[in-house]
Scaffold this motif. Structure first.
Motif, PDB file in Angstrom:
ATOM      1  N   VAL A  97       0.804  -1.226   0.000  1.00 50.88           N
ATOM      2  CA  VAL A  97       0.000   0.000   0.000  1.00 50.88           C
ATOM      3  C   VAL A  97       0.842   1.285   0.000  1.00 50.88           C
ATOM      4  O   VAL A  97       0.640   2.153  -0.837  1.00 50.88           O
ATOM      5  CB  VAL A  97      -0.988   0.008   1.186  1.00 50.88           C
ATOM      6  N   PRO A  98       1.797   1.462   0.938  1.00 52.16           N
ATOM      7  CA  PRO A  98       2.527   2.742   0.974  1.00 52.16           C
ATOM      8  C   PRO A  98       3.513   2.881  -0.188  1.00 52.16           C
ATOM      9  O   PRO A  98       4.351   2.001  -0.417  1.00 52.16           O
ATOM     10  CB  PRO A  98       3.281   2.692   2.310  1.00 52.16           C
ATOM     11  N   MET A  99       3.402   3.965  -0.911  1.00 52.86           N
ATOM     12  CA  MET A  99       4.317   4.310  -1.997  1.00 52.86           C
ATOM     13  C   MET A  99       5.069   5.568  -1.569  1.00 52.86           C
ATOM     14  O   MET A  99       4.520   6.672  -1.565  1.00 52.86           O
ATOM     15  CB  MET A  99       3.540   4.567  -3.291  1.00 52.86           C
ATOM     16  N   ILE A 100       6.329   5.398  -1.178  1.00 53.28           N
ATOM     17  CA  ILE A 100       7.133   6.526  -0.694  1.00 53.28           C
ATOM     18  C   ILE A 100       7.653   7.310  -1.895  1.00 53.28           C
ATOM     19  O   ILE A 100       8.220   6.731  -2.824  1.00 53.28           O
ATOM     20  CB  ILE A 100       8.315   6.023   0.144  1.00 53.28           C
ATOM     21  N   VAL A 101       7.464   8.631  -1.883  1.00 58.09           N
ATOM     22  CA  VAL A 101       7.951   9.465  -2.986  1.00 58.09           C
ATOM     23  C   VAL A 101       8.698  10.667  -2.421  1.00 58.09           C
ATOM     24  O   VAL A 101       8.406  11.129  -1.314  1.00 58.09           O
ATOM     25  CB  VAL A 101       6.792   9.954  -3.890  1.00 58.09           C
ATOM     26  N   PRO A 102       9.674  11.185  -3.162  1.00 58.52           N
ATOM     27  CA  PRO A 102      10.391  12.382  -2.697  1.00 58.52           C
ATOM     28  C   PRO A 102       9.538  13.635  -2.853  1.00 58.52           C
ATOM     29  O   PRO A 102       8.712  13.731  -3.770  1.00 58.52           O
ATOM     30  CB  PRO A 102      11.617  12.438  -3.604  1.00 58.52           C
ATOM     31  N   ALA A 103       9.750  14.584  -1.958  1.00 57.23           N
ATOM     32  CA  ALA A 103       9.111  15.896  -2.090  1.00 57.23           C
ATOM     33  C   ALA A 103       9.916  16.751  -3.055  1.00 57.23           C
ATOM     34  O   ALA A 103      11.094  16.476  -3.312  1.00 57.23           O
ATOM     35  CB  ALA A 103       9.027  16.575  -0.719  1.00 57.23           C
ATOM     36  N   ALA A 104       9.302  17.787  -3.579  1.00 55.21           N
ATOM     37  CA  ALA A 104      10.003  18.700  -4.477  1.00 55.21           C
ATOM     38  C   ALA A 104      11.078  19.463  -3.715  1.00 55.21           C
ATOM     39  O   ALA A 104      10.972  19.701  -2.510  1.00 55.21           O
ATOM     40  CB  ALA A 104       9.009  19.675  -5.106  1.00 55.21           C
ATOM     41  N   GLU A 105      12.122  19.843  -4.421  1.00 55.59           N
ATOM     42  CA  GLU A 105      13.205  20.612  -3.820  1.00 55.59           C
ATOM     43  C   GLU A 105      12.712  21.985  -3.385  1.00 55.59           C
ATOM     44  O   GLU A 105      11.746  22.528  -3.936  1.00 55.59           O
ATOM     45  CB  GLU A 105      14.362  20.772  -4.810  1.00 55.59           C
ATOM     46  N   LEU A 106      13.402  22.544  -2.387  1.00 56.45           N
ATOM     47  CA  LEU A 106      13.084  23.902  -1.954  1.00 56.45           C
ATOM     48  C   LEU A 106      13.195  24.858  -3.140  1.00 56.45           C
ATOM     49  O   LEU A 106      14.096  24.728  -3.965  1.00 56.45           O
ATOM     50  CB  LEU A 106      14.043  24.340  -0.848  1.00 56.45           C
ATOM     51  N   GLY A 107      12.275  25.814  -3.211  1.00 55.94           N
ATOM     52  CA  GLY A 107      12.261  26.758  -4.325  1.00 55.94           C
ATOM     53  C   GLY A 107      11.262  26.399  -5.398  1.00 55.94           C
ATOM     54  O   GLY A 107      10.954  27.217  -6.269  1.00 55.94           O
ATOM     55  N   THR A 108      10.746  25.168  -5.346  1.00 55.07           N
ATOM     56  CA  THR A 108       9.706  24.761  -6.300  1.00 55.07           C
ATOM     57  C   THR A 108       8.425  25.542  -6.010  1.00 55.07           C
ATOM     58  O   THR A 108       8.033  25.669  -4.849  1.00 55.07           O
ATOM     59  CB  THR A 108       9.422  23.249  -6.178  1.00 55.07           C
ATOM     60  N   PRO A 109       7.775  26.105  -7.012  1.00 56.59           N
ATOM     61  CA  PRO A 109       6.506  26.819  -6.764  1.00 56.59           C
ATOM     62  C   PRO A 109       5.502  25.919  -6.045  1.00 56.59           C
ATOM     63  O   PRO A 109       5.328  24.751  -6.406  1.00 56.59           O
ATOM     64  CB  PRO A 109       6.024  27.184  -8.166  1.00 56.59           C
ATOM     65  N   PHE A 110       4.851  26.476  -5.023  1.00 53.22           N
ATOM     66  CA  PHE A 110       3.941  25.694  -4.197  1.00 53.22           C
ATOM     67  C   PHE A 110       2.818  25.070  -5.018  1.00 53.22           C
ATOM     68  O   PHE A 110       2.526  23.871  -4.869  1.00 53.22           O
ATOM     69  CB  PHE A 110       3.352  26.591  -3.098  1.00 53.22           C
ATOM     70  N   ASN A 111       2.205  25.840  -5.894  1.00 57.00           N
ATOM     71  CA  ASN A 111       1.086  25.313  -6.692  1.00 57.00           C
ATOM     72  C   ASN A 111       1.526  24.191  -7.619  1.00 57.00           C
ATOM     73  O   ASN A 111       0.767  23.250  -7.874  1.00 57.00           O
ATOM     74  CB  ASN A 111       0.438  26.441  -7.504  1.00 57.00           C
ATOM     75  N   GLU A 112       2.766  24.278  -8.106  1.00 59.39           N
ATOM     76  CA  GLU A 112       3.295  23.221  -8.972  1.00 59.39           C
ATOM     77  C   GLU A 112       3.425  21.907  -8.207  1.00 59.39           C
ATOM     78  O   GLU A 112       3.094  20.834  -8.726  1.00 59.39           O
ATOM     79  CB  GLU A 112       4.656  23.659  -9.516  1.00 59.39           C
ATOM     80  N   GLU A 113       3.901  21.990  -6.968  1.00 54.74           N
ATOM     81  CA  GLU A 113       4.036  20.784  -6.156  1.00 54.74           C
ATOM     82  C   GLU A 113       2.668  20.218  -5.780  1.00 54.74           C
ATOM     83  O   GLU A 113       2.484  18.986  -5.774  1.00 54.74           O
ATOM     84  CB  GLU A 113       4.854  21.091  -4.895  1.00 54.74           C
ATOM     85  N   ILE A 114       1.719  21.087  -5.490  1.00 60.53           N
ATOM     86  CA  ILE A 114       0.363  20.624  -5.173  1.00 60.53           C
ATOM     87  C   ILE A 114      -0.224  19.852  -6.352  1.00 60.53           C
ATOM     88  O   ILE A 114      -0.814  18.775  -6.182  1.00 60.53           O
ATOM     89  CB  ILE A 114      -0.545  21.821  -4.805  1.00 60.53           C
ATOM     90  N   GLU A 115      -0.057  20.387  -7.557  1.00 68.16           N
ATOM     91  CA  GLU A 115      -0.584  19.711  -8.757  1.00 68.16           C
ATOM     92  C   GLU A 115       0.066  18.341  -8.943  1.00 68.16           C
ATOM     93  O   GLU A 115      -0.607  17.357  -9.266  1.00 68.16           O
ATOM     94  CB  GLU A 115      -0.348  20.582  -9.988  1.00 68.16           C
ATOM     95  N   ARG A 116       1.387  18.267  -8.740  1.00 67.15           N
ATOM     96  CA  ARG A 116       2.083  16.982  -8.881  1.00 67.15           C
ATOM     97  C   ARG A 116       1.565  15.966  -7.868  1.00 67.15           C
ATOM     98  O   ARG A 116       1.258  14.819  -8.212  1.00 67.15           O
ATOM     99  CB  ARG A 116       3.592  17.175  -8.686  1.00 67.15           C
ATOM    100  N   LEU A 117       1.446  16.396  -6.633  1.00 69.16           N
ATOM    101  CA  LEU A 117       1.018  15.469  -5.577  1.00 69.16           C
ATOM    102  C   LEU A 117      -0.436  15.039  -5.763  1.00 69.16           C
ATOM    103  O   LEU A 117      -0.774  13.878  -5.509  1.00 69.16           O
ATOM    104  CB  LEU A 117       1.224  16.122  -4.208  1.00 69.16           C
ATOM    105  N   ARG A 118      -1.288  15.938  -6.190  1.00 72.01           N
ATOM    106  CA  ARG A 118      -2.682  15.563  -6.446  1.00 72.01           C
ATOM    107  C   ARG A 118      -2.768  14.489  -7.524  1.00 72.01           C
ATOM    108  O   ARG A 118      -3.568  13.547  -7.422  1.00 72.01           O
ATOM    109  CB  ARG A 118      -3.499  16.796  -6.852  1.00 72.01           C
ATOM    110  N   GLU A 119      -1.948  14.631  -8.558  1.00 70.46           N
ATOM    111  CA  GLU A 119      -1.971  13.640  -9.631  1.00 70.46           C
ATOM    112  C   GLU A 119      -1.431  12.300  -9.138  1.00 70.46           C
ATOM    113  O   GLU A 119      -1.974  11.241  -9.473  1.00 70.46           O
ATOM    114  CB  GLU A 119      -1.160  14.141 -10.832  1.00 70.46           C
TER     115      GLU A 119
END
Length: 250
Positions: A97-119
């Motif tokens: 069940v758990p799929m571990i993924v890296p977070a975006a690097e610091l400086g990445t636009p917040f909305n861009e990271e939200i869109e990636r994670l939602r997908e």
């Protein structure tokens, strides 16, 4: 909760010796990597090309239960999500069940990271998987407040909590108890404010308090030992010591 180990604990061993070593150390569960690395169990591109062939390396785990997959897609754009979707299909076939993924690097636009994670969460949900975002120095999740905001903005997103990155990182001293309701996976070692990894018992990780906090939010998954070797010290003994310590607290 149960104690688990990552194969990344033994980067110096031949790959075919890692799982037998974990069995010898009396582990019953393992976290396995899927990334572009000769030491990974498969590449993220392989499940796209041939799912059956991608599953082959996972068939003989020496009776170890696969507790989580650490996924690092290697492509960009649409292929990035295609690789992740294929990895989720592979995880479903193994009942992981758990799929571990890296977070975006610091400086990445917040909305861009939200869109990636939602997908990623949308894709994972089709296969009954859950996305666990690493808490990691140098990434947007290095701040517990930001990690909580990400989870609140992406329904279904959880965290792969590594408290060492909050103890030794630039946000040290901040209360990270607020992330506990979002924890889907846990990685552990011992750390101080100045060193991410020290010998077991010489750091500042309060394992008893951590387990108590996790119990209060109903966490029932893996406590994964994720610690590299320290020069000059017998690594198997260190891994065994942390396993025994964690099991004594359960």
């Amino acid at each position: 909760m149960f104690v688990c180990a990552s194969t990344d604990c033994f980067p110096d061993l031949p790959k075919d010796e890692v799982l037998p070593t974990l069995v010898d150390l009396e582990f019953s569960a393992v976290e396995l990597p899927v990334r572009d690395d000769p030491r990974a169990w498969c590449t993220p591109a392989l499940p796209v090309e041939n799912l059956d062939r991608a599953l082959e390396p996972f068939r003989d785990t020496h009776r170890l239960t696969i507790a989580a997959l650490d996924i690092v897609p290697s492509a960009a754009g649409g292929e990035y999500y295609e690789q992740f979707a294929a990895c989720c299909k592979m995880a479903k076939a193994m009942r992981v069940v758990p799929m571990i993924v890296p977070a975006a690097e610091l400086g990445t636009p917040f909305n861009e990271e939200i869109e990636r994670l939602r997908e990623l969460v949308r894709i994972a949900s089709f296969e009954g998987c859950q996305v666990a975002l690493r808490t990691e120095v140098g990434c947007m999740s290095e701040d517990p407040d930001t990690a909580v905001v990400l989870c609140n903005n992406v329904k279904g997103l959880g965290l792969s909590l590594d408290p060492s990155h909050y103890i030794a990182g630039p946000r040290q001293g901040r209360d990270f108890g607020k992330v506990m309701p979002y924890v889907y996976h846990v990685r552990l070692r011992d750390s101080t404010k100045s060193a991410l990894h020290v010998r077991v018992g010489q750091g500042e990780v309060d394992y008893g308090k951590l387990l108590s906090q996790l119990q209060k939010v109903g966490y029932q998954r893996a406590l994964t030992i994720h610690m590299p070797p320290l020069a000059g010290h017998e690594h198997r003994a260190e891994v065994r010591k942390l396993r025994l310590l964690l099991e004594s607290l359960l």
